[in-house]
Design a protein around this motif. Sequence first.
Motif, short mmCIF file in Angstrom:
data_model
loop_
_atom_site.label_atom_id
_atom_site.label_comp_id
_atom_site.label_asym_id
_atom_site.label_seq_id
_atom_site.Cartn_x
_atom_site.Cartn_y
_atom_site.Cartn_z
N ALA A 429 5.89 25.35 -30.66
CA ALA A 429 4.43 25.21 -30.22
C ALA A 429 4.34 24.74 -28.49
O ALA A 429 3.52 25.26 -27.93
N ARG A 430 5.03 23.73 -28.39
CA ARG A 430 4.96 23.21 -27.07
C ARG A 430 5.49 24.03 -25.71
O ARG A 430 4.48 24.39 -25.09
N PHE A 434 1.99 27.19 -26.45
CA PHE A 434 1.04 26.85 -25.67
C PHE A 434 1.27 27.03 -24.04
O PHE A 434 0.40 27.13 -23.27
N ALA A 438 -0.44 28.76 -20.89
CA ALA A 438 -0.87 28.04 -19.98
C ALA A 438 -0.41 28.18 -18.73
O ALA A 438 -1.58 28.45 -17.51
N THR A 457 -1.48 20.47 -20.41
CA THR A 457 -2.21 21.24 -21.37
C THR A 457 -1.37 21.67 -22.80
O THR A 457 -2.19 21.50 -23.86
N ALA A 458 -0.17 22.12 -22.44
CA ALA A 458 0.48 22.51 -23.71
C ALA A 458 0.69 21.29 -24.78
O ALA A 458 0.82 21.41 -25.76
N ASP A 459 1.11 20.18 -24.08
CA ASP A 459 1.32 18.78 -24.89
C ASP A 459 0.30 18.50 -25.62
O ASP A 459 0.27 18.09 -26.79
N LEU A 460 -1.12 18.60 -25.08
CA LEU A 460 -2.10 18.13 -25.63
C LEU A 460 -2.57 19.24 -26.93
O LEU A 460 -2.91 18.43 -28.15
N CYS A 461 -2.31 20.44 -26.68
CA CYS A 461 -2.51 21.40 -27.60
C CYS A 461 -1.41 21.02 -28.88
O CYS A 461 -1.79 21.26 -30.20
N THR A 462 -0.25 20.73 -28.59
CA THR A 462 0.58 20.59 -29.62
C THR A 462 0.36 19.41 -30.50
O THR A 462 0.73 19.44 -31.88
N LEU A 464 -2.37 18.19 -31.06
CA LEU A 464 -3.72 18.48 -32.04
C LEU A 464 -3.34 19.27 -33.21
O LEU A 464 -3.57 19.21 -34.46
N LEU A 465 -2.31 20.48 -32.96
CA LEU A 465 -1.58 21.09 -34.11
C LEU A 465 -0.94 20.54 -34.94
O LEU A 465 -0.98 20.73 -36.20
#
Length: 479
Positions: A429-430, A434, A438, A457-462, A464-465
Motif C-alpha cells: 500500500a505505502r 499510493f 501520488a 500523501t501515500a502514508d496518510l492513505c495507507t 486510513l486503509l
Amino acid sequence: MVLLGEYDLPVPCKVSIFNFHFSIFNLSMADLDSKRREMTETPVPRLVFRLAIPSMISMVVTALYNVVDAAFVGRLSTEATAGIGIAFAYMTFIQAVGFFFGHGSGNHISRALGGRNYSDASIMAAVGFFSPLIVGLMSALVGLPLLPQLVVLLGAPPQVVPHACNYLRYILLASPFMMSALTLNNQLRLQGNARFGMIGIVSGAILNIILDPILIFALDMGVTGASVATAVSQLFAWCLLLRGTMRGDSVHIRFGNFKPSWACYREIIAGGLPSLFRQAFNCASAVMLNYAAARYAPVGQEASSVAAFAVVSRTTMFAFSLILGFTQGFQPVCGFNYGAKLYRRVRQAYLFTLGVSTAMLTLLSALGYLFAPQIIALFRSEDPMLIDIGANALRWQCIIFPLCTLATTTGMLFQNIRLTLPATLLSIARQGLFFIPAVLILPHFLGIHGVEMAQATADLCTFLLTIPFAVWINRKLTR
C-alpha cells in the motif's frame, strides 16, 4: 583477530566456512524446549523489549552507515551524491530478495519451533539460506555486462551515470552475500536469537564506517571507494552471521538439509510474499522518484534534486529503522505464541508494540521537522537548492510519519500468522498502491512541491486503509 576458519565446538565436528563444508551439530532438544518456554511464558512487555533491543541496534547501525556513506560521498560532489541515490534503487531489490527468503523461511521456522517440529525447521533454514545466494549470483552475472543501461533504467540523468556505475559495480559483485546476509539475520531474529544477528550486522556496519574515509579520501578512490567499502563490509557481516547460526540454540545450517521442493517454497512464498512485494514496490517507487525528481527540478538543477531526495530517503530510513527494529522484536513473540495457540499473548504483544513504536516515531518526527534544514545540510552544505528541496520533503514526511507504525505492526502480525493476502495488501500500500500514483499525479499540478508531498500523501492513505484491518484482527485474537 582470527575472524573465520575452523571453529571449535564441544562436539567432534568442524565447520570450514570458506570451503563451504557445512555440518550439522546435534540440536539439543532441551535447549529448543527451553527457548519455547521462554518465548511463551515470559511477560510480554519484557520479552518484546529484550528481543527488540538487538534488532534496534542492528537496524540503527545499518541505517547509520548508509547515512555516513552519503555524508562522505556528499563531500565529493552533488553528482556523486545523486549517484548513490540511483544505486539505492538496486539495493532495494537486494533487500526484496533477502527479506523474501528471510521472512518466508524465518516465519515458518519460528512456528515450527513453537510446535516442536525441529527437523522441519532445519530443512527450511537451509533452503532459505542457499536460495538467495543463487539468486544473487544470477543478478550479478546479468547486471555487470549491462551496467550503464541498468543505471539509466534506474533513473540516472546523464551527468550522474558515471558516478552511479562506479558505485553500483561492486554492489553487484557483492549481491549474493548481501541477499544471503539479510536472510540469515531474519532467520536468527525470528528464532529469538537476534543478538547473533546484531553482532554480524553491527560489525559489518562499523567496518564500513571505518573503510569509507580510507578508501574514498586516503586512497583517492572516490565513489568507487564507498562501493568497495560496502561490499567488503557486507561480506564480513555475512561470515559473522553464518557463524551465528552455529551457536547456542540456533537452527544450524547444513548443506545436506538443502532440499528445495515446492512444499518449502510454498511456505516461503506464504510467509515472504508481503516482504517481496513491499521491497519490490520500494524499488519501483525509488526509480519513479528519481525520474520525477529530475523531470520537475528547476532548470539545470536535476542532479541537486535527485541528490536531495536521496538524502531524505536515507534520513527517514534512519528514523524508521529504530521503529522497525522495535517492531521486529514483536515478530518472534508472535510466531512462537501463535504456533503454541496462545492468541491472547499475540494480541497483547501487538498492542504493546504499536503503542511504544508510535510514541517513539512521534518524538523523532518532531525533531526532524524542527531541524530539517540543518539535517539536510549535514550531507551537502555547499548546495542551497539541495537543502531547500530536501528540507521541504523531510518536513512533509515528518508531519505524517507517526501514522506509519499502524500499517507496519499490523502487516507484521498478518505476515507472522500466515494471513498472506491482507499482509501483502498492507505491504504494497505505502510504496505501491499510493506512492506511485501520488508521485505521478501531484507534480503535474504542483511541480517539484508535488514530488516533495508524495510520500506523506501515500502514508496518510495507507494509515486510513489499515484501520479496518487492525480493528478486525484485534477482535479475532480476542475471540
